[in-house]
Design a protein around this motif. Structure first.
Motif, mmCIF file in Angstrom:
data_model
loop_
_atom_site.group_PDB
_atom_site.id
_atom_site.type_symbol
_atom_site.label_atom_id
_atom_site.label_comp_id
_atom_site.label_asym_id
_atom_site.label_seq_id
_atom_site.Cartn_x
_atom_site.Cartn_y
_atom_site.Cartn_z
ATOM 1 N N ASP A 129 -7.685 5.508 -3.082
ATOM 2 C CA ASP A 129 -6.649 4.988 -3.966
ATOM 3 C C ASP A 129 -7.113 4.899 -5.418
ATOM 4 O OD1 ASP A 129 -8.222 2.759 -2.583
ATOM 5 O OD2 ASP A 129 -7.364 1.687 -4.293
ATOM 6 N N ALA A 188 -4.134 -2.156 -5.011
ATOM 7 C CA ALA A 188 -2.775 -1.649 -4.794
ATOM 8 C C ALA A 188 -1.764 -2.439 -5.612
ATOM 9 C CB ALA A 188 -2.422 -1.716 -3.312
ATOM 10 N N VAL A 247 3.220 6.267 -3.971
ATOM 11 C CA VAL A 247 1.917 5.638 -3.778
ATOM 12 C C VAL A 247 1.130 6.318 -2.664
ATOM 13 C CG1 VAL A 247 2.428 3.372 -4.743
ATOM 14 C CG2 VAL A 247 3.028 3.841 -2.394
ATOM 15 N N ALA A 302 -2.755 6.777 2.100
ATOM 16 C CA ALA A 302 -2.989 5.371 2.408
ATOM 17 C C ALA A 302 -3.233 5.166 3.904
ATOM 18 C CB ALA A 302 -1.803 4.523 1.951
ATOM 19 N N LEU A 343 0.818 -1.213 0.000
ATOM 20 C CA LEU A 343 0.000 0.000 0.000
ATOM 21 C C LEU A 343 0.848 1.258 0.000
ATOM 22 C CD1 LEU A 343 -2.696 -1.074 2.642
ATOM 23 C CD2 LEU A 343 -2.657 -1.508 0.175
#
Length: 267
Positions: free
Chosen positions: A99, A189, A81, A86, A72
């Motif tokens: 996401d 993810a 990311v 997250a 993640l």
């Protein structure tokens, strides 16, 4: 008033720090991230009308959360990311699905901004990240499979036992919702990581062509096998390893033309 202040402080902490990680990208203990933020998140999730279970986590559920976490986030890639986003989603302070807005070009942008002495080193970096994912996916799949079995056992026990607490059924359903949502997030993810690597490799081939890209492409095709397995929900498939294809279908290399198996080296 006190709860409002605590909630505000928790949000401020969450906004300025991502969840700490330890060995192999697994989550490290933290009172703020393990206690304060999840407590605030459960309240917020209930306010949004989401199911919230009062059950304690099993060891299997805790292990699944720890193993999935590295997929993640990516601390070494400087938030490509969206690490802070997250964490807000994991603790349920933020609504689920943030996401879905993540852009797959961020990984390539991070690669191009990072200074390297040699351009092929960028290929090495992508390759190392892919291999790290491949190495940890079998244990992650096994952890998810174990949680799915726990959910099955809960359902069996609920239907076969008496003298249960009045809210037992609601808690079982809520925990199943929470586990399913977390597993679905992992699938998204993993797909996001694959798409980000794929985007980066395509663009590196245009920016700095090099024969080292062939090894990266091969690793990416092996990762694609596990991505498809995850998308199909095949976490409990025994054996296998990283197969070259799924269901008899070989995932082609980007160096193969339709109907042509010759590998063409980048010039």
């Amino acid at each position: 008033m006190r709860l409002g202040v605590i909630a505000l402080l928790t949000l401020n902490l969450a906004a300025c720090t991502a969840r700490p990680v330890g060995d192999f990208g697994r989550a490290a203990p933290s009172w703020t991230h393990d206690v304060a933020m999840p407590a605030n998140g459960r309240v917020r999730a209930a306010e949004r009308g989401e199911p919230v279970s009062r059950f304690n986590q099993t060891d299997q559920e805790r292990l699944m959360h720890d193993r999935v976490w590295r997929f993640l986030v990516a601390a070494r890639a400087k938030d490509w990311v969206y690490d802070s986003q997250a964490e807000l989603q994991r603790t349920r302070i933020a609504a689920p699905g943030r996401d879905l807005q993540f852009r797959t070009d961020r990984y390539y942008a991070w690669l191009t901004r990072t200074p390297y002495n040699s351009s092929p080193t960028r290929y090495s970096t992508v390759g190392r990240h892919i291999v790290a994912d491949l190495d940890t996916l079998p244990a992650t799949f096994a952890a998810i499979c174990a949680v799915q079995e726990i959910d099955r056992q809960r359902a069996v026990a609920l239907s076969g036992l008496g003298n249960l607490a009045p809210d037992a059924a609601a808690n079982v359903a809520a925990r199943k919702y929470e586990n399913d949502a977390f597993i679905a997030w992992f699938v998204r993810a993993l797909t996001y990581r694959y798409d980000s690597y794929d985007h980066a490799l395509d663009n590196l081939l245009v920016e700095t062509p090099h024969e080292q890209s062939i090894a990266v492409d091969d690793a990416l095709r092996r990762l694609r096998v596990d991505v498809v397995r995850a998308q199909r929900g095949e976490f409990c498939v025994q054996g296998g390893g990283h197969r070259p294809g799924i269901g008899g279908v070989v995932i082609p290399s980007r160096y193969q033309h339709s109907g042509d198996t010759e590998v063409v080296l980048p010039k």
